[in-house]
Structure formats: C-alpha cells, structure tokens
Design a protein around this motif. Structure first.
Motif, PDB file in Angstrom:
ATOM      1  N   SER A  53      45.051  33.204  39.238  1.00  0.00           N
ATOM      2  CA  SER A  53      43.812  32.983  38.504  1.00  0.00           C
ATOM      3  C   SER A  53      42.676  32.824  39.497  1.00  0.00           C
ATOM      4  O   SER A  53      42.898  32.643  40.707  1.00  0.00           O
ATOM      5  CB  SER A  53      43.908  31.735  37.627  1.00  0.00           C
ATOM      6  OG  SER A  53      44.064  30.581  38.434  1.00  0.00           O
ATOM      7  N   CYS A  97      37.919  44.282  39.840  1.00  0.00           N
ATOM      8  CA  CYS A  97      38.667  43.080  39.492  1.00  0.00           C
ATOM      9  C   CYS A  97      39.717  42.790  40.565  1.00  0.00           C
ATOM     10  O   CYS A  97      39.914  43.572  41.498  1.00  0.00           O
ATOM     11  CB  CYS A  97      39.321  43.210  38.118  1.00  0.00           C
ATOM     12  SG  CYS A  97      40.681  44.410  38.099  1.00  0.00           S
ATOM     13  N   HIS A  99      38.967  38.964  34.408  1.00  0.00           N
ATOM     14  CA  HIS A  99      37.618  38.714  34.909  1.00  0.00           C
ATOM     15  C   HIS A  99      37.132  39.947  35.675  1.00  0.00           C
ATOM     16  O   HIS A  99      37.743  40.373  36.646  1.00  0.00           O
ATOM     17  CB  HIS A  99      37.638  37.496  35.830  1.00  0.00           C
ATOM     18  CG  HIS A  99      36.294  37.140  36.363  1.00  0.00           C
ATOM     19  ND1 HIS A  99      35.362  36.476  35.608  1.00  0.00           N
ATOM     20  CD2 HIS A  99      35.728  37.371  37.560  1.00  0.00           C
ATOM     21  CE1 HIS A  99      34.269  36.316  36.345  1.00  0.00           C
ATOM     22  NE2 HIS A  99      34.468  36.835  37.524  1.00  0.00           N
TER      23      HIS A  99
END
Length: 678
Positions: free
Chosen positions: A122, A110, A200
């Motif tokens: 982000s 990640c 994510h």
C-alpha cells in the motif's frame, strides 16, 4: 475534341484521388498495446483500430496509415511529410504548432508489486519502508513524485517495459513505478500473474491524434469519426478488446481495516446478529413461496411457517431492544458517574461508592459481550470441545460458595445435595463448558427467585453425571417452556419485568450441552418454581486435548520489585498498567510495537517481566515472543489480549509465554500473577 479532353482529365483526377489517399496518419511501432508491430510485422493496437473504425465510416479510403519510431514520426510531422501522429499525449500547455483532436483514452502511472514477496502492499507501507528500491524510467517528474512519498527511496532506471516487468522478480526491488496499462500488458505477455498494481493512479494524461496545422480537415474528420464510434458502440468494443483485462481493480480489504474502538465493535456485533436473524426470516419466507408454487394444498403448513417467521422477527426486535438496554444502561452508569467524579469533589465514601457502581456497570457490560461472543461461536459452528479430567465435587462446591453470598444478600437459601461418596471412575469433560452451563442455570435461578431458595443436586450415573437445579421462583408459563432455550427468550421479556439480562444464558447452556452430547430439559409451574435437569456423559479419555507446557522459569523468591517492559500499542492501557505496577516495579520501559519490545528486551537483559500485548503493529505478540525466546529463555512473559478463549491461551503458551491474562485486565489478578512467579 475539347470536351473529350476535359472529360478525360476529370476521369484521371477522379481515379487518382481514389488510388492515392488524401491524408496520412503515422503511429509509433513500439508502444503496446496502444500501437505496435506484432510478430507478423503488422501494425496493430488500440489507436490503430480506432483510426480504422473512423476510416470505415467513409465511402472512400481517405486516410493512409504508416509507422516508425517515435522520434522519426515526430520529425516527419514537423517537416510536413505526414499529416498527423496517432497515440500522442496532450501537452500540459497550449501548443500553437499543432491541432489536437478529442481524447481517445486517458492513461496514468501507478505502483506495481510482486505478491510472491509482498502480500499487502500500500502507499502507507511504501511511505514507512526504510530505503525502498524502485525500478522505473529516469524521468524527473516521476522521480520527484516518488521522493515526495518517501524521501529515502532508491532507484534502478530501466529502458523499456519488458525490462521493467522482468525487474520485479528481483527480491531486492520493493516495487515498480510506470505506465499502468503498458506495464500490465507486458505482465500478461510474460505470464507474470503474480504482479499486481495499486489502484492509486497519478500523472493522468489524455491521448489522441496530433494533427498538422495544414490539415484542419483531417482534424475535423477524426473528431467527427470519434463522435460517431462513441455513439454507435464501436469504441466500446475496441476498448474492451485491448484494455478490459487491465482495468479490473484488485481490492485488498486489509488496506482499509482500521483499529476499531470497543463501542464500534459492540454495534458491529449487533449488526451481525441482526443480519443472521434477517437471513433466517428471509430463508423461511423463500421456503413458504416455494411451497405455494409447488402445491396449493399445503396452505395450512404455510400459515404455521408464517407464524414462526413472525415470531422470529418479534424475537429479533425484542433482542435488539434488550441489547440496547443491556448496553446503554451500564454505559450510563460508567459515563454518568465518571462525569460526576471528574467535575466535582466528593467525600471518600461517595467516591468509593461511585467507583463501585462504575465497576459493576463495566462487569455487566462485559458479561453481555461474552454472551454475544459465545452465542455467535455456537451459531457459526466455531466452538470446539476441550476434554480434560474434571473434579466434579470441587467444581460444584466452588460454584455454591461463589453464589452463596448473592443468595444471602437476597434473603434466599442455596443448598447443595451431593452424593455421600464420590465416583471412583475418573470423569472427563470440557470443564469450561460444564462450568458455564451450571453457572448460567444458577444465575438464572437466583435472578427469578424472590422468596425461598435454590437447591443444586448431582448424582453419578453409569455413563456420566446428572444435575438438578431447583428453585422456588416465578416459574415459566407453559406457552414459553417450548421456546425458553431459544436465543433471546426470557420467561418475562416485558419492559416492566425488572429483570436484567440478554436472554442468551439458557441458549448458550443448551448449545454447550449438545456439544458435550448431553441432555437438558425442565419442569416448571408459574409461581411455584422451576427445575432444570442436565445429563453430561463421561467422555472418552482418548479425546483429552494435550495442552503445551509453559516454560519453567525459576525466579528469585525474595524479589519484591521487578524490572518490567510493557508492550502495548494502546496508550490508555499502558498508563493503566503503569499505574497498577508502580508499587512492584524497579523500572518500567514502554514499547509501542513488536519491534520495539524485541529491541528493549535485547537492551535490558536483566528484565524480569514482559507484559506482551498480542495485537501490535509490525510484529504481533506471537512473533515478538518467539524472537525473544531465541536469546532470552529466563524472562517471564505474560500475554494479554481481548481474546479470552481457551484455545487462544494454549496458542500463547505454545509460542513461549509463561502465563496469560485477558482484557479488561483485573488489577488483583495481575498482581497475583506477579506474586506467584517462581
């Protein structure tokens, strides 16, 4: 003698089988927190604890644990010098050379970022960043993935986790990309709690034991042992010991906020109000239950409280029905007549009539929204008082002149009873709130008066000003007079009453009177009319709020057309502004965000006017205005936004705007602003 030798042989075999383990499992000594050598030179970690837990399931110690570097232990397994490797990732294809046990854990990669430098990171921000610098391992798969997100990304390659985490303190590095749990382990070890990760995750892989083909029994023991520790809770304890601190998700709600259309905002406001009312009912119900538990003798009081709660619920239901009506009715006018104008040809007279209906419907909906915003600010305690000197005679005269046309159209009289001479003492108050109080009371009187008329009277007293608004309308029933100032209450709230309105006007007026430390009450009789009395004290001159002065810009008086920049992220608003400015413009340039408007202001220094939207991407209107003022002091900047509060206007003037207009933008108001540029 022979039997004694056999017994001795069996005893030696039995003894040596317990002294020397049957199998050997080797771990890497440098893969924290999965398996590694600690400061005491002990082999520890998640995978080591898993194997020890499996070993404890058996009466005899059948599995020996050893360690080494990753390359050496893989060579040992290949050469048959060890039976298995712990903490091995499973390959993506079938490997016929080894047996892989069931998975002990799933790992992933990640993005890591430093909250000291980036507060809101982000994937979308990474995609739009120009040439972001990423620290990571030199791995073709990982590099390809990062470049698929942002082809302009640049890389700094590192060799270990500690070096990776240390790299985040370099403010030139945008982010890190690496194994999630390993990175978080070193962030925690190095006490860098300002390092966060995105939720994510990619390159998810299973980890377990890689066993030699010659040791199928060991693979069976490991699989069976894993089944048992998963079932008896041992696995969960080991997992929590090593990973629970690194698996907590950090949500940043800002990543999920999207632009909301006006209709969604309206319904969101209704949901908030509904929640407030439900909370009130819930709290009152809790109070009732506590009273029942404490003392059974207060049943009569419980009945009273229950009635109040039910009345509040009825008020809520009536309000929701009324709000639905107040929103859907003008929306029907807007959408219905817009559809008619779009799909058929009408005469100029009919088109003008339709447009007039659309405008009236829009104004009615805007009034409903303003009322909802005002009552929400009052309920939440966010409303503040802005004290200024007020000319009472001027304010009252303007209000009477404004409402006189509506009164005449309804066949009513509207009279003003003013004192013969004005007060010699300056009067200080919040002009917006005083104007709103009198406006609501006059609108109420006009709405509920069918015959006769309304009289507005005011007198100066020793400490303030007293107002009386008397009408000859339908009056207020006695049972309603005690609650008429409550939110969402009307004298006649039935579906057949024929009166528009949200039922918030009197509640807002009372809230403003209380903020101004005043008094409000009424006298009324059904069918005979109502008189409202309001007293507003003279505030201290010390409470006056000093508002920032707008920059004094001198423009050529004989300039009928302007060079204009429109900064607006909503294309519909831009086309509307462009259309109404086409007759007063020499040129119009369009900026969709704060960065673009700054660049256009630099590119076109002869620009006369900038229409500056406040809520824009990248740079908002406040920031863009500040930057423009560093290199252009003369351009006339008009701030425009959906926030209509006085405090917001003062903030705009403070950063360098010359004037302000609120959305929805009125064509005449905007043209008047441009006309009056000095």
């Amino acid at each position: 003698m022979k039997s004694k030798l056999i017994f001795l042989f069996l005893f030696i075999v039995s003894t040596t089988s317990k002294l020397y383990p049957q199998f050997e499992v080797t771990f890497s000594n440098n893969y924290p927190p999965f398996n590694f050598t600690n400061e005491k030179q002990e082999l520890v970690g998640f995978n080591v604890d898993i194997l020890n837990a499996i070993n404890d399931l058996y009466d005899t110690t059948d599995i020996q644990i050893s360690s080494g570097n990753w390359a050496a232990i893989n060579t040992a397994l290949k050469n048959g010098k060890t039976n298995a490797i712990g903490g091995a990732h499973y390959p993506g294809s079938i490997d016929e050379n080894y047996i892989y046990t069931r998975s002990t854990i799933n790992t992933s990669h990640c993005f890591f970022y430093n909250t000291k430098y980036i507060s809101n990171f982000s994937l979308e921000k990474f995609r739009t960043t120009k040439s972001p610098l990423v620290a990571m391992w030199k791995n073709d798969v990982l590099v390809h993935y990062v470049l698929s997100l942002n082809p302009s990304a640049k890389f700094i390659y590192i060799k270990n986790y500690e070096e990776l985490i240390e790299a985040i303190d370099n403010d030139a590095i945008t982010c890190l990309f690496g194994q999630r749990i390993g990175g978080l382990y070193f962030a925690n070890k190095l006490k860098k709690d300002y390092i966060k990760t995105l939720d994510h995750r990619i390159l998810e892989r299973n980890m377990g034991f890689k066993v030699s083909k010659n040791s199928p029994e060991l693979a069976q023991i490991l699989n069976n042992g894993l089944e048992v520790i998963l079932a008896n809770g041992t696995y969960e304890k080991i997992y929590n010991k090593w990973f629970s601190n690194y698996e907590k998700q950090h949500f940043n709600w800002k990543d999920y906020i999207k632009y909301i259309f006006i209709i969604t905002a309206l319904f969101l406001a209704l949901l908030i109000i509904n929640w407030i009312l439900r909370t009130k009912v819930r709290n009152k119900t809790k109070d009732l239950r506590r009273q029942i538990e404490v003392n059974a003798d207060i049943m009569q009081e419980l009945e009273i409280q229950k009635f109040k709660a039910e009345e509040s619920d009825r008020m809520k239901s009536a309000f929701l029905a009324n709000m639905s009506h107040e929103i859907r009715t003008p929306m029907n006018g807007i959408l219905g007549f817009t559809e008619l104008l779009k799909n058929a040809d009408y005469s100029t007279e009919k088109r003008t009539k339709f447009i007039d209906i659309i405008q009236k419907s829009g104004n009615r909906m805007l009034n409903t929204i303003n009322n909802i915003v005002d009552i929400s600010k009052l309920d939440s305690g966010l409303e503040v008082v802005q004290i200024k000197q007020v000319a009472i005679e001027t304010m009252v005269t303007e209000l009477v002149d404004f409402f006189n046309q509506e009164a005449t159209e309804k066949g009513l009289y509207l009279t003003l009873d003013a004192p013969v001479t004005g007060s010699s003492t300056p009067f200080y108050c919040d002009p917006y709130k005083l104007n709103s109080i009198l406006t609501n009371l006059l609108k109420n009187a006009l709405k509920f008066t069918l015959n006769g008329g309304i009289e507005l009277k005011y007198r100066y007293s020793k400490n303030g000003v007293e107002f009386w608004i008397a009408d000859t309308g339908i009056g207020i029933p006695i049972d309603k007079q005690a609650t008429i100032f409550n939110e969402f209450v009307q004298a006649d709230s039935s579906h057949s009453s024929g009166y528009e309105g949200s039922g918030l006007g009197l509640s807002i007026s009372k809230g403003y009177v209380q903020l101004l430390s005043g008094k409000i009450n009424l006298t009324s009789a059904p069918t005979k009319g109502t008189t409202f009395y309001v007293f507003i004290p003279n505030a201290s001159k010390k409470e006056i709020v000093t508002k920032p002065k707008a920059p004094q810009i001198t423009k050529p008086k004989a300039l009928p057309h302007y060079h204009i920049i429109i900064a607006e992220d909503d294309s519909t608003t831009y086309y509307f502004l462009k259309e109404i400015l086409k007759d007063v413009s020499k040129s119009i340039h369009y900026a969709k965000n704060g960065n673009e408007v700054v660049e256009l202001a630099k590119k076109y220094p002869a620009t006369d006017v900038i229409l500056m939207d406040i809520k824009m991407p990248y740079l908002n209107g406040f920031e863009a205005t500040k930057i423009i003022r560093t290199f252009n002091k003369d351009v006339y900047i008009i701030g425009h936004t959906a926030f209509a509060q006085e405090s917001y206007k003062q903030k705009l003037l403070a950063v360098g705007c010359n004037s302000y207009i609120s959305k929805p933008i009125n064509r005449e108001k905007l043209l008047n602003l441009l006309k009056n540029i000095k």
